[in-house]
Design a protein around this motif. Structure first.
Motif, PDB file in Angstrom:
ATOM      1  N   HIS A  29      -4.617  15.136 -13.739  1.00 35.13           N
ATOM      2  CA  HIS A  29      -4.423  15.400 -12.313  1.00 35.13           C
ATOM      3  C   HIS A  29      -3.205  14.607 -11.821  1.00 35.13           C
ATOM      4  N   VAL A  30      -2.049  15.035 -12.281  1.00 40.97           N
ATOM      5  CA  VAL A  30      -0.822  14.273 -12.071  1.00 40.97           C
ATOM      6  C   VAL A  30      -0.270  14.411 -10.658  1.00 40.97           C
ATOM      7  N   GLN A  31       0.493  13.390 -10.274  1.00 40.44           N
ATOM      8  CA  GLN A  31       1.260  13.417  -9.032  1.00 40.44           C
ATOM      9  C   GLN A  31       2.730  13.292  -9.418  1.00 40.44           C
ATOM     10  N   THR A  32       3.509  14.292  -9.031  1.00 41.85           N
ATOM     11  CA  THR A  32       4.947  14.254  -9.236  1.00 41.85           C
ATOM     12  C   THR A  32       5.596  13.921  -7.905  1.00 41.85           C
ATOM     13  N   LEU A  33       6.459  12.924  -7.914  1.00 41.16           N
ATOM     14  CA  LEU A  33       7.097  12.471  -6.686  1.00 41.16           C
ATOM     15  C   LEU A  33       8.095  13.497  -6.170  1.00 41.16           C
ATOM     16  N   VAL A  34       7.958  13.852  -4.911  1.00 41.53           N
ATOM     17  CA  VAL A  34       8.913  14.715  -4.221  1.00 41.53           C
ATOM     18  C   VAL A  34       9.822  13.861  -3.344  1.00 41.53           C
ATOM     19  N   ASP A  35       9.222  12.869  -2.657  1.00 44.37           N
ATOM     20  CA  ASP A  35       9.976  11.989  -1.762  1.00 44.37           C
ATOM     21  C   ASP A  35       9.201  10.691  -1.611  1.00 44.37           C
ATOM     22  N   LEU A  36       9.917   9.590  -1.528  1.00 45.53           N
ATOM     23  CA  LEU A  36       9.292   8.301  -1.255  1.00 45.53           C
ATOM     24  C   LEU A  36       9.843   7.797   0.066  1.00 45.53           C
ATOM     25  N   ARG A  37       8.940   7.503   0.996  1.00 49.23           N
ATOM     26  CA  ARG A  37       9.341   7.076   2.340  1.00 49.23           C
ATOM     27  C   ARG A  37       8.838   5.669   2.617  1.00 49.23           C
ATOM     28  N   VAL A  38       9.651   4.910   3.329  1.00 40.58           N
ATOM     29  CA  VAL A  38       9.344   3.532   3.687  1.00 40.58           C
ATOM     30  C   VAL A  38       9.047   3.488   5.179  1.00 40.58           C
ATOM     31  N   PRO A  88       0.830  -1.204   0.000  1.00 38.23           N
ATOM     32  CA  PRO A  88       0.000   0.000   0.000  1.00 38.23           C
ATOM     33  C   PRO A  88       0.868   1.260   0.000  1.00 38.23           C
ATOM     34  N   VAL A  89       0.340   2.285  -0.671  1.00 35.04           N
ATOM     35  CA  VAL A  89       1.040   3.563  -0.788  1.00 35.04           C
ATOM     36  C   VAL A  89       0.069   4.679  -0.434  1.00 35.04           C
ATOM     37  N   ILE A  90       0.455   5.488   0.527  1.00 34.55           N
ATOM     38  CA  ILE A  90      -0.328   6.666   0.898  1.00 34.55           C
ATOM     39  C   ILE A  90       0.287   7.850   0.165  1.00 34.55           C
ATOM     40  N   ALA A  91      -0.537   8.624  -0.525  1.00 35.59           N
ATOM     41  CA  ALA A  91      -0.069   9.840  -1.197  1.00 35.59           C
ATOM     42  C   ALA A  91      -0.396  11.038  -0.308  1.00 35.59           C
ATOM     43  N   GLN A  92       0.613  11.876  -0.076  1.00 36.05           N
ATOM     44  CA  GLN A  92       0.478  13.045   0.794  1.00 36.05           C
ATOM     45  C   GLN A  92       0.993  14.274   0.061  1.00 36.05           C
ATOM     46  N   MET A 149      -4.716  10.151  -0.883  1.00 35.27           N
ATOM     47  CA  MET A 149      -5.292   8.891  -1.335  1.00 35.27           C
ATOM     48  C   MET A 149      -4.448   7.721  -0.871  1.00 35.27           C
ATOM     49  N   LEU A 150      -4.974   6.534  -1.062  1.00 37.05           N
ATOM     50  CA  LEU A 150      -4.247   5.300  -0.838  1.00 37.05           C
ATOM     51  C   LEU A 150      -4.390   4.455  -2.093  1.00 37.05           C
ATOM     52  N   ALA A 151      -3.300   3.876  -2.546  1.00 36.22           N
ATOM     53  CA  ALA A 151      -3.326   3.002  -3.717  1.00 36.22           C
ATOM     54  C   ALA A 151      -2.275   1.912  -3.499  1.00 36.22           C
ATOM     55  N   TRP A 152      -1.964   1.181  -4.537  1.00 34.02           N
ATOM     56  CA  TRP A 152      -1.066   0.028  -4.434  1.00 34.02           C
ATOM     57  C   TRP A 152       0.031   0.098  -5.486  1.00 34.02           C
ATOM     58  N   MET A 153       1.191  -0.437  -5.141  1.00 30.08           N
ATOM     59  CA  MET A 153       2.303  -0.564  -6.088  1.00 30.08           C
ATOM     60  C   MET A 153       2.872  -1.975  -5.994  1.00 30.08           C
ATOM     61  N   LEU A 197       4.280   2.359   2.019  1.00 33.55           N
ATOM     62  CA  LEU A 197       5.046   3.495   1.498  1.00 33.55           C
ATOM     63  C   LEU A 197       4.255   4.784   1.652  1.00 33.55           C
ATOM     64  N   LEU A 198       4.979   5.870   1.798  1.00 37.11           N
ATOM     65  CA  LEU A 198       4.409   7.211   1.790  1.00 37.11           C
ATOM     66  C   LEU A 198       5.016   7.943   0.606  1.00 37.11           C
ATOM     67  N   ALA A 199       4.171   8.284  -0.358  1.00 37.71           N
ATOM     68  CA  ALA A 199       4.614   9.066  -1.507  1.00 37.71           C
ATOM     69  C   ALA A 199       4.278  10.526  -1.223  1.00 37.71           C
ATOM     70  N   VAL A 200       5.298  11.330  -1.000  1.00 38.71           N
ATOM     71  CA  VAL A 200       5.112  12.767  -0.802  1.00 38.71           C
ATOM     72  C   VAL A 200       5.132  13.362  -2.198  1.00 38.71           C
ATOM     73  N   VAL A 201       4.029  14.013  -2.579  1.00 41.97           N
ATOM     74  CA  VAL A 201       3.826  14.379  -3.980  1.00 41.97           C
ATOM     75  C   VAL A 201       3.459  15.841  -4.166  1.00 41.97           C
ATOM     76  N   GLU A 202       3.703  16.300  -5.374  1.00 45.22           N
ATOM     77  CA  GLU A 202       3.116  17.552  -5.846  1.00 45.22           C
ATOM     78  C   GLU A 202       1.891  17.145  -6.645  1.00 45.22           C
ATOM     79  N   GLN A 203       0.723  17.500  -6.133  1.00 39.00           N
ATOM     80  CA  GLN A 203      -0.546  17.110  -6.751  1.00 39.00           C
ATOM     81  C   GLN A 203      -1.072  18.258  -7.596  1.00 39.00           C
ATOM     82  N   VAL A 204      -1.404  17.957  -8.849  1.00 37.42           N
ATOM     83  CA  VAL A 204      -2.052  18.931  -9.729  1.00 37.42           C
ATOM     84  C   VAL A 204      -3.508  18.523  -9.847  1.00 37.42           C
ATOM     85  N   GLY A 205      -4.402  19.389  -9.417  1.00 36.30           N
ATOM     86  CA  GLY A 205      -5.827  19.081  -9.481  1.00 36.30           C
ATOM     87  C   GLY A 205      -6.229  18.098  -8.400  1.00 36.30           C
TER      88      GLY A 205
END
Length: 120
Positions: A68-77, A18-22, A31-35, A84-92
């Protein structure tokens, strides 16, 4: 510093984590999704957050069709290496319902309350 190996993650029996997007500015949970391991590798390589769609059984680059893209800023375990925690720049909006976050419903005293309306 230790070199990251996605195979060191603890994947579930479907090969997913599971991956949490922040949001990187506000800290808002989006959101929460899967990788799977390949989605993790693609995300790190391209900085375009790539998930595995369990329903379509295919890779899903966030925003590829919606814009509505997410650009990765940091990936944390996390400490157990099973999330995982995906720290993102969210557009839209991040949510497919056109809301900023998928977590737009609050449960208080057994009742649901909508916290945000869809964006126009």
């Amino acid at each position: 510093m230790t070199r990251f190996d996605s195979l060191s993650l603890t994947f579930n029996d479907q090969g997913l984590v599971p991956v949490i997007a922040q949001d990187h500015v506000s800290g808002e949970v989006l959101m929460l999704a899967w990788m799977n391991a390949e989605a993790v590798a693609q995300t790190l390589e391209t900085k375009k957050v790539t998930y595995w769609s369990r329903s379509r059984q295919a890779f899903w680059v966030k925003g590829e069709t919606s814009g509505h893209v997410q650009t990765l800023v940091d990936l944390r375990v996390d400490c157990d290496r099973d999330c995982l925690l995906a720290v993102v720049e969210q557009v839209g909006p991040a949510c497919h319902t056109n809301r900023r976050s998928c977590f737009y419903t609050s449960v208080v005293d057994g009742a649901e309350r909508e916290l945000m309306k869809p964006e126009s």
